[in-house]
Design an enzyme around this catalytic site. Structure first.
Site, PDB file in Angstrom:
ATOM      1  N   GLY A  60       0.822  -1.205   0.000  1.00 15.62           N
ATOM      2  CA  GLY A  60       0.000   0.000   0.000  1.00 15.62           C
ATOM      3  C   GLY A  60       0.852   1.248   0.000  1.00 15.62           C
ATOM      4  O   GLY A  60       2.080   1.190   0.139  1.00 15.62           O
TER       5      GLY A  60
ATOM      6  N   GLY B  28       0.608   5.733   1.016  1.00 13.25           N
ATOM      7  CA  GLY B  28      -0.143   6.853   1.568  1.00 13.25           C
ATOM      8  C   GLY B  28       0.739   8.078   1.676  1.00 13.25           C
ATOM      9  O   GLY B  28       1.880   8.091   1.181  1.00 13.25           O
ATOM     10  N   GLY B  29       0.228   9.114   2.334  1.00 14.71           N
ATOM     11  CA  GLY B  29       0.989  10.336   2.500  1.00 14.71           C
ATOM     12  C   GLY B  29       2.246  10.143   3.330  1.00 14.71           C
ATOM     13  O   GLY B  29       3.208  10.896   3.214  1.00 14.71           O
TER      14      GLY B  29
ATOM     15  N   GLY C 155       4.220   7.446   3.196  1.00 16.12           N
ATOM     16  CA  GLY C 155       5.209   6.636   2.496  1.00 16.12           C
ATOM     17  C   GLY C 155       4.568   5.379   1.935  1.00 16.12           C
ATOM     18  O   GLY C 155       3.390   5.387   1.558  1.00 16.12           O
TER      19      GLY C 155
ATOM     20  N   ASP D 195      -6.615   9.512  15.007  1.00 12.05           N
ATOM     21  CA  ASP D 195      -6.741   9.239  13.570  1.00 12.05           C
ATOM     22  C   ASP D 195      -7.442   7.902  13.340  1.00 12.05           C
ATOM     23  O   ASP D 195      -6.994   7.097  12.505  1.00 12.05           O
ATOM     24  CB  ASP D 195      -5.364   9.256  12.890  1.00 12.05           C
ATOM     25  CG  ASP D 195      -5.469   9.524  11.387  1.00 12.05           C
ATOM     26  OD1 ASP D 195      -6.541   9.995  10.943  1.00 12.05           O
ATOM     27  OD2 ASP D 195      -4.495   9.268  10.667  1.00 12.05           O
TER      28      ASP D 195
END
Length: 643
Positions: free
Chosen positions: A341, A343-344, A346, A462
């Protein structure tokens, strides 16, 4: 003259830089050298004690042999291993034996997640006296002679099959089975006291007798260290046994015959005094030349280097996970071949440890400032040990190379199951309403642990489907602690600069401060939004195509509940599915109340999920207009003052 001044300034700059480097590299670490003796005080838990090769989960990793971490729940020792938690009934240090029982079977044999008992064989092994028994669930068969039977709410009959019992149903007759070792004492109790009994309480009593496991770590050196006045530890300087003493760290004992691991007190004090004096003298000289701009630059450099080493020692003192080099990370991921996967933060890659265990490696992008998110994640998650919180197995902190090594979750993150519209039929088959309910309950247990189960309260900030990972049995685990905040348990409101979280899950108090302070109730809000997304199987902020005026799912579903209309939810096939769906909806709506005081705490969320759906009141529609209405409607408001 200008050339002389320039050379003098340059010389002074390098002289100052030399002493600062000496101070940071040598003195700062030395300040922690005497700490291990204080860190590793034996930890009392009820009538048992945690000491080497074990350590309490709040102690630094050098206080115990790698992997031997224990918790203390009230007066009971707990051991987490292979996604399960065990209660330590008794510890025999002479024989290196622990008598343990599964905590999920301690009070009730009706499991939510069907997982066989499995040990980490690099740390523990079964004893020759252990006997295998089996719990069977959701059976359509009643064998003859009938074994010990029991019933669980909402499921068919279950059976307990003792060791050597021939009355085992044929394969496929029972949907689920769980292997549980028991002791000979437990078997004798079963046969003598409860022959043929079908009481689930009696079976629970038998399972509470537990079984025995042996630990593998060598403790032969520890006795000499203790006799010399030291405390045992491991891995302070290298991966080897350490004897922590008042004046330093030694290889065997405190009698100074062992190989010393550090400098003595006088040497360190001397270096500290000399370094401090040199820094003061150089600064005075530079000030006399009026080089204020140069001083500012040097001080900025000192601050940058100090922050780096502060991070180093913050990690060194608090974590329990193994530290890897970047070369190790490349080797375990086969040079980052298989990406799981992105994401922001890494990318995440699949890897494999030397013992063959699969892992997920999160390789972080170049981080800003002092890498606060990296330290947050490492320090926060290293304080945890819970079946619903992902386990951090190791990390890399090498220059600007940062990586986190986690246990591998075969089913990935929750979002792909509830947001994937391209494979609707398969998703519905995989995630039944019972599975969704169990996932929501598991996440609630995990958050309850973070908010109340640790000595320090951890606020995640989060919570969202992307940060909930699912193991092979769809047991949920909370991950990604980059935005987490650690605070004392007695603190209700925390001080934060800026907004934390992801759009769609951020609690309103982050934006509108007048409605209340940021607290653990902010996680409750995020949890409620996520549960409603699990129910609708889509993002809450998406537009409902056939009702363009109702773009917010919570409002739409609340109106349906008030009017007692059918919700039209996908995949509901029986009454139990309806009950699970309604529970999740009502609890989700309570969790997203605008005023934080109107939201339940996670302990109450767990109780509501486990309780009767008839006992749940429909909450008022979340709104900024009338806080008094939903404050009086909340059934648990007066409990909040005691949190």
């Amino acid at each position: 003259m200008d050339l002389t001044m320039s050379c003098s300034s340059l010389f002074l700059f390098f002289l100052l830089f030399f002493f600062i480097s000496l101070h940071i590299h040598f003195l700062v670490p030395a300040s922690g050298y005497f700490q291990p003796y204080q860190d590793c005080v034996p930890y009392d838990c009820g009538d048992q004690q945690i000491s080497y090769p074990f350590r309490h989960k709040e102690q630094p990793n050098h206080c115990g042999y790698p992997g031997y971490e224990l918790g203390c729940d009230g007066d009971n020792l707990t051991l987490s291993m292979m996604s399960l938690e065990y209660r330590v009934i008794h510890m025999d240090r002479g024989a290196q034996v622990l008598e343990v029982a599964r905590t999920d079977l301690w009070e009730d044999i009706c499991l939510h997640i069907y997982v066989d008992t499995t040990l980490n064989f690099s740390l523990f092994s079964y004893t020759s006296s252990d006997l295998n028994s089996t719990l069977l669930y959701n059976c359509d068969y009643s064998p003859t002679p009938q074994p010990y039977s029991f019933s669980c709410p909402g499921s068919r009959k279950g059976f307990f099959v003792p060791p050597g019992d021939p009355a085992t149903p044929a394969p496929g007759v029972c949907k689920s089975s769980v292997l549980v070792p028991i002791s000979p004492e437990a078997l004798r109790l079963l046969l003598s006291t409860f022959p043929g009994s079908s009481s689930s309480a009696n079976i629970s009593e038998v399972l509470r007798k537990g079984f025995e496991i042996t630990w593998i770590a060598d403790t032969s050196q520890c006795k000499k260290c203790n006799e010399s006045g030291g405390r045992c530890g491991y891995g302070w300087t290298r991966q080897e046994f350490n004897c922590f003493c008042h004046d330093g760290v030694y290889s065997t004992t405190c009698d100074r015959q062992g190989k010393p691991g550090i400098l003595g007190t006088k040497a360190i004090i001397g270096i500290a005094a000399a370094t401090g004096a040199a820094i003061v003298i150089v600064l005075i000289l530079m000030l006399s030349f009026g080089k204020k701009q140069m001083i500012r630059r040097i001080m900025a450099l000192i601050k940058q280097r100090s922050e780096h080493f502060d991070g180093e020692w913050k990690i060194k003192g608090l974590i329990s996970s193994r530290r890897y080099t970047y070369k190790d990370i490349k080797r375990m991921t086969n040079s980052f071949t298989e990406k799981l996967g992105q994401g922001g933060y890494g990318c995440v890659y699949k890897g494999k440890l030397q013992d063959g265990r699969p892992v997920a490696v999160k390789l972080l992008k170049k981080l800003k400032g002092n890498a606060e998110e990296f330290f947050n994640e490492v320090v926060s998650i290293s304080r945890t040990s819970h079946v619903n919180v992902v386990s951090l197995l190791g990390f890399c902190f090498e220059g600007n190379k940062r990586a986190l090594v986690y246990e591998f979750m075969p089913n990935g993150s929750l979002d792909k199951f509830i947001f994937d519209k391209n494979n609707t039929l398969e998703v519905d088959q995989l995630l039944s309403w019972d599975t969704l309910y169990q996932i929501s309950l598991g996440i609630a247990h995990g958050l309850e642990y973070l908010h109340r189960g640790c000595n320090t309260r951890i606020l995640h900030f989060d919570i969202k489907p992307h940060n909930i990972l699912l193991d092979a049995n769809y047991c949920p685990k909370i991950s990604d602690f980059g935005l987490a905040k650690i605070c004392p348990r007695e603190e209700s409101i925390v001080s934060l600069v800026g907004v934390r979280g992801t759009n769609g899950y951020i609690a309103p108090e982050f934006i509108i401060r007048k409605i209340g302070g940021v607290s653990h109730k902010s996680d409750v809000y995020s949890y409620g939004m996520m549960v409603l997304e699990m129910v609708s199987r889509r993002k809450n902020i998406e537009v409902i195509v056939d009702r363009p005026s109702e773009i917010y799912f919570p409002h739409w579903v609340h109106r349906r509940l008030e009017l007692r209309e059918e919700l039209g939810l996908r995949g509901i096939t029986n009454e139990e599915d309806k009950v699970n769906a309604k529970k999740m909806i009502v609890i989700g709506l309570w969790c997203i109340q605008i005023d934080p005081r109107a939201r339940p705490c996670m302990t109450q969320v767990v109780e509501m999920l486990k309780g009767s759906v008839d006992a749940l009141e429909i909450p008022p529609e979340p709104s900024l207009s009338s806080p008094s209405r939903y404050l009086t409607a909340c059934p648990c408001e007066f409990v909040f003052a005691r949190e």
